[in-house]
Motif scaffolding. Structure first.
Motif, short mmCIF file in Angstrom:
data_model
loop_
_atom_site.label_atom_id
_atom_site.label_comp_id
_atom_site.label_asym_id
_atom_site.label_seq_id
_atom_site.Cartn_x
_atom_site.Cartn_y
_atom_site.Cartn_z
N LEU A 41 -3.04 22.95 -24.94
CA LEU A 41 -2.84 22.76 -23.50
C LEU A 41 -1.55 21.99 -23.25
O LEU A 41 -0.76 22.34 -22.35
N ALA A 42 -1.32 20.93 -24.03
CA ALA A 42 -0.09 20.16 -23.89
C ALA A 42 1.13 21.03 -24.20
O ALA A 42 2.15 20.96 -23.50
N LEU A 43 1.03 21.86 -25.24
CA LEU A 43 2.13 22.76 -25.58
C LEU A 43 2.40 23.74 -24.45
O LEU A 43 3.56 24.06 -24.14
N LEU A 44 1.34 24.21 -23.84
CA LEU A 44 1.48 25.14 -22.71
C LEU A 44 2.20 24.48 -21.54
O LEU A 44 3.13 25.06 -20.95
N VAL A 97 14.36 15.80 -23.89
CA VAL A 97 13.04 15.17 -24.02
C VAL A 97 11.95 16.23 -24.00
O VAL A 97 11.02 16.21 -24.84
N VAL A 98 12.03 17.18 -23.08
CA VAL A 98 11.02 18.24 -22.97
C VAL A 98 10.99 19.09 -24.23
O VAL A 98 9.91 19.35 -24.81
N PHE A 99 12.15 19.53 -24.68
CA PHE A 99 12.17 20.38 -25.87
C PHE A 99 11.86 19.59 -27.15
O PHE A 99 11.29 20.14 -28.10
N GLY A 100 12.21 18.31 -27.15
CA GLY A 100 11.82 17.47 -28.28
C GLY A 100 10.32 17.29 -28.36
O GLY A 100 9.72 17.36 -29.44
N LEU A 101 9.69 17.10 -27.18
CA LEU A 101 8.24 16.99 -27.13
C LEU A 101 7.58 18.30 -27.56
O LEU A 101 6.56 18.31 -28.27
N HIS A 102 8.19 19.41 -27.15
CA HIS A 102 7.70 20.72 -27.56
C HIS A 102 7.73 20.86 -29.08
O HIS A 102 6.77 21.33 -29.71
N ASP A 103 8.82 20.43 -29.70
CA ASP A 103 8.94 20.52 -31.16
C ASP A 103 7.96 19.60 -31.87
O ASP A 103 7.39 19.96 -32.90
N LEU A 104 7.77 18.40 -31.33
CA LEU A 104 6.81 17.47 -31.94
C LEU A 104 5.40 18.03 -31.88
O LEU A 104 4.64 17.92 -32.85
N LEU A 105 5.03 18.61 -30.75
CA LEU A 105 3.70 19.21 -30.63
C LEU A 105 3.54 20.39 -31.60
O LEU A 105 2.52 20.53 -32.27
N GLY A 106 4.58 21.23 -31.65
CA GLY A 106 4.47 22.42 -32.50
C GLY A 106 4.61 22.12 -33.97
O GLY A 106 3.77 22.54 -34.78
N ASN A 107 5.65 21.36 -34.33
CA ASN A 107 5.97 21.16 -35.75
C ASN A 107 5.16 20.05 -36.41
O ASN A 107 4.86 20.14 -37.60
N GLN A 108 4.83 19.00 -35.66
CA GLN A 108 4.10 17.88 -36.26
C GLN A 108 2.60 17.93 -35.99
O GLN A 108 1.79 17.71 -36.91
N ALA A 109 2.20 18.22 -34.76
CA ALA A 109 0.78 18.13 -34.42
C ALA A 109 0.00 19.40 -34.75
O ALA A 109 -1.14 19.32 -35.22
#
Length: 610
Positions: A41-44, A97-109
């Motif tokens: 949901l957060a990634l979405l 910030v938005v794309f960094g958060l996107h990468d953290l959600l996808g790549n790390q979480a």
């Protein structure tokens, strides 16, 4: 700290219900995705903001062109300072910030955690499958399905979210901005959206079906290749390299044919989409120029229209790559489901209790087992073994001796009758507690591809080094274990034994198996040709250890050698799934029946039976 925060959002090894996932593809996906739904949901949400920022940047470029045309250069920065600073803030701060958060959600979480959560839960479930389950398939294919299902499920789920929201946001944003400029600019895009949907409707089901077929062929090839590698000694002993190549080649040819059919469909879709993309760019550009020439839209609107449709063109081609990936991954997941969602043939009952062995008596009560067929193997067999009694099972090959032992271990469920240990029906106790109370040494001992120490501690994980040493001495394995080493620097107890113990001789494997059972010290002991791989000198030396091992235990021995049979309290002769004779060695010889005839075939200390 930031990385660790996102990496710790999922507990990969959390306790979950030990049950098969749903058999439908949607249910199978949801079974795993619901465990991490907040992250998706957060990634979405982050993806929506990212797409909006991208569309807003294109709109700002159009506005910038109009502002530059309408404003003298000397007044440009003073008049539009706030707009420029805001867009600078979007580009340099908000967008990263938005794309960094996107990468953290996808790549790390999500990526590492969801992948291994699926693998762990699938492996945990499949590991408890029945023996028949593993006998009916390639070990390599089962392992491949477990390993590939996780990343394929993760990738397809993430790709759907990425593709879905990029399409929705870009299409909706483009239509909104076109409508603001002139409603007629919407027409080519609306026609394109309709054509694009029709192409997807036609091609996607075909890609899905052909991807699943290709994935199944890929698993078949993997199974054959791993089977050949696992049995490389047999392959070389029989000089069957060419036959093995042909065996793998036929599966590879099948995979090649399936992949070619799949890629033809993908190429046809790509060409079709490229064609309608070209029409979209041409029609939108021509219409925008016509509207501009009639002073109906600004110069910036031309840049916006062409910029958006070119971006949509690139995005549509990316979507085709994603769609191909999605359904290739879905096909892999569907193939993996063939192993993961299979119901277990042998399961503990909901109210199963641990087995409590006080004495060790065993009773086979009118049992019947036919490997799922209507008849054969074992029929209406009854046998009572007193606590502490030692019996030998004798009979021709295929008589049912090893099957009887497998049923005692509940590797298969009975079709009729019951088996009792100290009056407890083994169908009503947990499998783990049942097998913990039975020590087994088989004829074909296979060791785990781990160290000698790890293999010995399978008998008792908490065993101390002094207890390991004592077990090795009793099994006459101490000398050869001390001399072992491997190519990774391991020596003695730390030396790796190779796949299935291939680095050791049959006699060495057998002595390690005996040491392992000595450590286990279970009240019921099964010896299935326990000394068959030992030479006569070692057998005589180890027999004393076996005598010690058997003291105070209920023993069931399947044996050929006189040295083992003569030590049994009672011999039970089985033929075609029935007990035909029982008694001591002398009594059975005197009867002159099947046992006496088998005995006559004995040569060199062996009995010519299984």
């Amino acid at each position: 700290m930031l990385f660790r925060f996102f990496e710790s959002r999922v507990d990969v090894f959390k306790n979950t219900a030990d049950e098969a996932p749903p058999r439908s593809i949607a249910g199978f996906y949801w079974h795993y995705l619901k465990q991490v739904w907040p992250l998706f949901l957060a990634l979405l949400i982050v993806g929506v903001f990212g797409a909006l920022i991208e569309v807003s940047l294109l709109n700002f470029v159009a506005q910038l062109i109009d502002m530059a045309q309408a404003t003298p250069s000397s007044e440009f920065f003073s008049r539009y300072r706030n707009e420029l600073l805001w867009m600078l803030c979007v580009v340099m701060i908000i967008r990263p910030v938005v794309f960094g958060l996107h990468d953290l959600l996808g790549n790390q979480a999500i990526t590492p955690n969801l992948t291994n959560l699926v693998r762990w839960q699938s492996h945990r479930y499949v590991l408890k499958q029945s023996l028949r389950f593993f006998q009916n398939d390639f070990a390599g294919r089962i392992a491949q399905r477990i390993m590939q299902t996780g990343p394929s499920l993760r990738d397809s789920a993430m790709q759907v979210i990425e593709a879905l929201w990029h399409v929705v946001i870009y299409a909706a944003g483009a239509l909104y901005l076109f409508a603001e400029a002139d409603w007629r600019l919407m027409v080519p895009l609306l026609v394109w959206i309709l054509a694009y949907c029709l192409l997807l409707t036609y091609f996607v089901p075909r890609i899905k079906q052909r991807s699943a077929t290709a994935s199944a062929a890929r698993s078949k090839l993997m199974g054959r290749v791993v089977d050949g590698y696992s049995n490389i000694s047999t392959l070389k002993l029989f000089a069957h390299t060419r036959e093995e190549q042909n065996y793998a080649r036929s599966a590879m040819q099948e995979l090649l044919d399936k992949v070619r059919i799949q890629t033809r469909t993908v190429t046809a879709l790509d060409v079709s989409v490229t064609a309608i993309n070209g029409l979209l760019i041409g029609a939108t550009g021509a219409l925008a120029l016509w509207l501009w020439s009639n002073q109906l839209i600004s110069t910036g609107a031309i840049a916006l229209a062409l910029g958006l449709v070119i971006r949509i063109n690139s995005m549509a081609e990316w979507i085709m790559w994603v769609v191909n990936g999605i359904f290739e991954n879905v096909g892999t997941v569907q193939d993996g489901m063939k192993a993961i969602v299979q119901p277990r043939e042998v399961q503990d009952r909901e109210d199963a209790q641990p087995l409590n062995v006080r004495h060790g008596s065993v009773q086979f009560d009118s049992i019947g087992f036919h490997y799922g067929k209507t008849a054969g193997v074992i029929s209406d067999l009854s046998l009572h073994i007193e606590a502490g009694e030692k019996i030998g099972l004798i009979g021709p090959s295929g008589a049912g001796k090893s099957t009887l032992v497998s049923l005692l271990l509940r590797l298969y469920d009975l079709q009729t009758g019951r088996i009792l240990i100290d009056g407890q029906d083994i169908a009503n106790v947990t499998q783990e507690s049942l097998r913990a109370q039975i020590g087994v040494v088989t004829q074909d001992t296979a060791l785990l591809h781990r160290s000698i120490r790890d293999n010995l501690r399978y008998g008792r994980p908490a065993a101390s080094d002094s207890e390991l040493d004592a077990a090795m001495r009793q099994a006459h394995a101490e000398d050869f274990i001390k001399a072992l080493d491997d190519n990774q620097g391991g020596k003695g107890l730390d030396a790796q034994v190779g796949e299935r113990g291939v680095k050791l001789s049959g006699g060495q494997r057998q002595r390690i198996a005996i040491a392992r059972v000595l450590l286990k010290d279970a009240p019921i002991l099964v010896l299935d040709e326990a000394t068959s791989a030992l030479d006569s000198e070692i057998e005589v030396a180890i027999q004393e250890s076996l005598d010690t091992l058997m003291q105070g235990k209920t023993v069931i021995a399947i044996a050929h050698r006189l040295s083992t049979i003569a030590r049994m309290d009672r011999l039970v002769v089985i033929d075609q799934g029935h007990i035909v004779e029982t008694g001591t060695h002398a009594e059975l010889i005197a009867k002159g029946g099947l046992y006496a005839r088998l005995w006559q075939h004995q040569t060199g200390g062996f009995v010519g039976v299984e």
